[in-house]
Design a protein around this motif. Structure first.
Motif, PDB file in Angstrom:
ATOM      1  N   THR A 202       0.817  -1.221   0.000  1.00 48.67           N
ATOM      2  CA  THR A 202       0.000   0.000   0.000  1.00 48.67           C
ATOM      3  C   THR A 202       0.850   1.270   0.000  1.00 48.67           C
ATOM      4  OG1 THR A 202      -0.104  -0.153   2.399  1.00 48.67           O
ATOM      5  CG2 THR A 202      -1.945  -1.095   1.190  1.00 48.67           C
ATOM      6  N   ALA A 203       2.178   1.116   0.021  1.00 52.54           N
ATOM      7  CA  ALA A 203       3.049   2.289   0.091  1.00 52.54           C
ATOM      8  C   ALA A 203       3.104   3.007  -1.259  1.00 52.54           C
ATOM      9  CB  ALA A 203       4.447   1.869   0.528  1.00 52.54           C
ATOM     10  N   ASP A 204       3.202   4.348  -1.226  1.00 52.40           N
ATOM     11  CA  ASP A 204       3.347   5.139  -2.454  1.00 52.40           C
ATOM     12  C   ASP A 204       4.739   4.965  -3.053  1.00 52.40           C
ATOM     13  OD1 ASP A 204       0.903   6.299  -2.744  1.00 52.40           O
ATOM     14  OD2 ASP A 204       1.384   8.054  -1.506  1.00 52.40           O
ATOM     15  N   MET A 205       5.658   4.644  -2.195  1.00 49.40           N
ATOM     16  CA  MET A 205       7.033   4.516  -2.665  1.00 49.40           C
ATOM     17  C   MET A 205       7.748   3.430  -1.864  1.00 49.40           C
ATOM     18  SD  MET A 205      10.032   7.391  -2.808  1.00 49.40           S
ATOM     19  CE  MET A 205      11.736   6.838  -2.969  1.00 49.40           C
ATOM     20  N   LEU A 206       8.646   2.736  -2.526  1.00 47.90           N
ATOM     21  CA  LEU A 206       9.448   1.725  -1.848  1.00 47.90           C
ATOM     22  C   LEU A 206      10.916   1.922  -2.197  1.00 47.90           C
ATOM     23  CD1 LEU A 206       7.264  -1.432  -2.636  1.00 47.90           C
ATOM     24  CD2 LEU A 206       7.604  -0.445  -0.364  1.00 47.90           C
ATOM     25  N   VAL A 258       3.675  -5.443  -6.064  1.00 46.87           N
ATOM     26  CA  VAL A 258       3.522  -4.052  -5.612  1.00 46.87           C
ATOM     27  C   VAL A 258       3.333  -3.134  -6.817  1.00 46.87           C
ATOM     28  CG1 VAL A 258       4.896  -4.402  -3.524  1.00 46.87           C
ATOM     29  CG2 VAL A 258       6.038  -3.637  -5.621  1.00 46.87           C
ATOM     30  N   LYS A 259       2.688  -2.008  -6.578  1.00 49.36           N
ATOM     31  CA  LYS A 259       2.453  -1.044  -7.664  1.00 49.36           C
ATOM     32  C   LYS A 259       2.555   0.375  -7.113  1.00 49.36           C
ATOM     33  CE  LYS A 259      -0.738  -0.305 -11.445  1.00 49.36           C
ATOM     34  NZ  LYS A 259      -2.089  -0.480 -11.927  1.00 49.36           N
ATOM     35  N   PRO A 260       3.713   0.722  -6.549  1.00 49.94           N
ATOM     36  CA  PRO A 260       3.836   2.057  -5.964  1.00 49.94           C
ATOM     37  C   PRO A 260       4.006   3.130  -7.044  1.00 49.94           C
ATOM     38  CG  PRO A 260       5.930   0.932  -5.851  1.00 49.94           C
ATOM     39  CD  PRO A 260       4.965  -0.036  -6.477  1.00 49.94           C
ATOM     40  N   LYS A 261       3.918   4.389  -6.619  1.00 50.04           N
ATOM     41  CA  LYS A 261       4.185   5.479  -7.575  1.00 50.04           C
ATOM     42  C   LYS A 261       5.666   5.487  -7.943  1.00 50.04           C
ATOM     43  CE  LYS A 261       0.527   8.677  -6.267  1.00 50.04           C
ATOM     44  NZ  LYS A 261       0.213   9.743  -5.304  1.00 50.04           N
ATOM     45  N   VAL A 262       6.503   5.221  -6.948  1.00 50.23           N
ATOM     46  CA  VAL A 262       7.954   5.195  -7.207  1.00 50.23           C
ATOM     47  C   VAL A 262       8.571   3.922  -6.607  1.00 50.23           C
ATOM     48  CG1 VAL A 262      10.162   6.348  -6.830  1.00 50.23           C
ATOM     49  CG2 VAL A 262       8.099   7.718  -7.195  1.00 50.23           C
ATOM     50  N   TYR A 263       9.358   3.237  -7.415  1.00 46.99           N
ATOM     51  CA  TYR A 263      10.082   2.052  -6.948  1.00 46.99           C
ATOM     52  C   TYR A 263      11.562   2.322  -7.179  1.00 46.99           C
ATOM     53  CZ  TYR A 263      10.822  -2.987  -6.133  1.00 46.99           C
ATOM     54  OH  TYR A 263      11.206  -4.202  -5.627  1.00 46.99           O
TER      55      TYR A 263
END
Lengths: 320, 255
Positions: A202-206, A258-263
């Motif tokens: 659920t994180a926006d970025m990882l 995962v599908k964050p905004k930034v990886y």
């Protein structure tokens, strides 16, 4: 031998896997050019048959040994379905079920198998399967010249849209094979990951780390970056296998999608196992000293600067 | 309990792979070969079982580039016996052929459990544990991360996607494809490996290479066409860091 394409519907957790729809979509395309039907084989959970609308026929089979996933019972069940229907091609995903069953079926049904397939085409009457081997570094184009074959397909290779189309397939109940009563394998427990704790999905970025970090002690520097940025730290499979991070941190086929905004990734080469879990991230930035690492074919931005120089520089700047 | 651990050599993927002049295999001449990492996990799980039950471990490999190193390292780590099956050629051995060679050798062995790597980077025609299990007609399970023996059975933990796991109880003899051992593979000090090499003791057995093979024909081996490539950021670590932070901020993060 028919021109039918048979797909094993995968349901180990009691619901259909995404890959099943990807396979059904491709099967529909292949069956229509070969002039055959799409057959889905569904074991243990007949109520899911209604979700397999993309198939022309759904063969269901029920037996106490098929109530939960059991590699031996599934192998016998699948062998029976395939021997009775004699499809042109059997499709499974490169999942635990695929790794348990495809090679066994290759023996019991005496058919060639191509693993790690990412592309399927028909040339005349030959099925051409393209597979990804050597960790994604090379592609192998193989011809299935026999009149039957088996492929295990890497998740994400085909679109699931076509496989989710609705229809009203014929549902046929097949009797389980008689030898399904004295299994040498029995399923004794099924567990799901515990809720609570870290949730990387659920994180926006990882900030994600892989083998390039070299040692457990070095993890500290990427953890420091993740903390400075206020985002979770995730990793590829080797870090979990080494016991350096617990399982809920793992991105990939056997971990989490995962599908964050930034990886933002460090020291991850981009093995298919990992790509499966993160390729849909909106912005992928990869740091890896090997300029030919497959991850650079997937990442939007990349750098070959050494992570041991880059991470401290990032920490300094984020902390201002 | 007698555990057999089949091990194989794979090209070191750190190196650049090149396709040979025929276009259907990799050019093996200057490549470095290393032990399949999943086989190392299988060996570790076998060693853990040995520690808890006193099992005996035999490692076995085909005569491939640097297999001696792998087998002697296994002995240095605690394997009791190592066998090299010779006469299997220099090129790629597909998994169907490998399974037949091993099945033929295994027919003269008594064993309770076979542990091997769940997969290998070049097992295009299928995974060894499953193929060998089907060939031998014994139960098999893949993607296993824990094996616990109990009487004439083992309980194995099989992993599925999204962190789901199933424990299966399997009657022996059985074969298990190991994804990961309960702990990271142990390290064998170089002195112990040298010692093992000096004492020799690698049993060499001529392989029976009769096999119908995989039935597959590789038409072409090629480097993947790049669908796209990352835009590369060059410069000093500071410059690259600035650019990365700018990219992240463009997504509305790290304000």
């Amino acid at each position: 031998m028919s021109n039918d394409i048979l797909v094993l519907a995968e349901n180990p957790g009691g619901e259909l896997a995404d890959t099943t729809f990807e396979l059904l979509g491709k099967a529909k395309e292949l069956a229509s050019s070969l002039g055959g039907q799409v057959i889905a084989a569904l074991f243990g959970t007949p109520e899911l048959a209604q979700n397999l609308g993309a198939a022309d026929v759904v063969i269901t089979m029920e037996h106490p040994s098929l109530a939960h996933y059991n590699p031996e019972a599934y192998e016998k069940a699948l062998t029976k379905v395939v021997q009775e229907r004699q499809p042109r091609l059997v499709l499974l995903a490169t999942t635990t079920l695929g790794l348990d069953l495809a090679a066994a079926l290759s023996v019991t049904w005496d058919a060639p198998l191509v693993s790690y397939v990412v592309g399927l085409d028909i040339e005349g009457s030959t099925i051409v399967a393209t597979a990804q081997i050597y960790g994604g570094k090379l592609m192998a184009e193989t011809a299935i010249e026999a009149d039957k074959g088996i492929c295990t397909v890497i998740a994400g290779s085909f679109s699931a849209d076509l496989g989710k189309s609705t229809g009203s397939p014929n549902i046929e109940q097949m009797d389980p094979p008689s030898e399904l009563d004295n299994e040498k394998i029995s399923c004794v427990n099924l567990s799901r990951p515990e809720a609570g704790g870290i949730d990387i999905t659920t994180a926006d970025m990882l900030v994600s780390v892989g083998r390039g970090i070299q040692s457990e002690d070095n993890l500290e520097i990427v953890q420091e970056l993740a903390d400075a940025m206020g985002v979770p730290l995730s990793s590829s499979r080797p870090i979990i296998d080494q016991g350096w991070l617990p399982k809920p941190h793992q991105v990939g086929k056997s971990g989490l999608k995962v599908k964050p905004k930034v990886y933002l990734m460090f020291g991850i080469s981009g093995a298919p196992e990992h790509l499966e879990g993160m390729r849909d991230a909106e912005l992928i930035i990869a740091c890896n000293t090997d300029e030919s690492a497959p991850i650079f074919d997937v990442a939007h931005y990349g750098t070959t600067v050494d992570l041991f120089d880059l991470v401290p520089a990032l920490v300094d700047k984020v902390q201002g | 309990m007698h555990i057999i651990v089949p091990m194989k050599q794979i090209p070191d993927l750190v190196e650049e792979l090149e396709v040979d002049s025929e276009g259907t295999d990799i050019d093996r001449e200057y490549l470095k070969f290393v032990s399949n990492e999943y086989d190392e996990q299988a060996l570790e799980e076998a060693l853990l079982i040995k520690e808890s039950t006193g099992a005996e471990i035999t490692v076995v490999g085909l005569d491939e580039e640097d297999i001696d190193q792998t087998l002697y390292t296994a002995i240095a780590k605690g394997a009791d016996k190592a066998v090299k099956l010779t006469g299997t050629g220099d090129g790629w051995v597909d998994t169907h052929t490998r399974a037949d060679i091993l099945a033929s050798w295994l027919s003269g062995q008594s064993f309770d459990l076979i542990l091997t790597g769940v997969q290998a980077v070049d097992d295009l025609d299928g995974q060894l544990a499953t193929l060998l299990g089907a060939r031998l007609g014994i139960p098999h399970a893949a993607v296993v991360v824990e094996v616990q023996p109990k009487d004439d059975k083992v309980t194995v933990r099989q992993e599925f996607s999204a962190g789901m796991a199933i424990e299966q109880e399997i009657s022996l003899p059985a074969i298990v494809g190991i994804q990961a051992a309960r702990q990271a593979p142990r390290y064998a000090p170089i002195t112990r490996i040298r010692q093992a090499m000096q004492s020799g003791g690698l049993e060499e057995v001529a392989a029976n290479t009769e096999s119908a093979g995989s039935g597959l024909s590789i038409r072409r081996l090629y480097l993947p066409e790049k669908a796209g490539h990352a835009e590369m950021i060059d410069g000093s670590p500071e410059d690259v860091a600035d650019k990365i932070l700018e990219l992240i901020r463009s997504k509305g993060l790290l304000k």
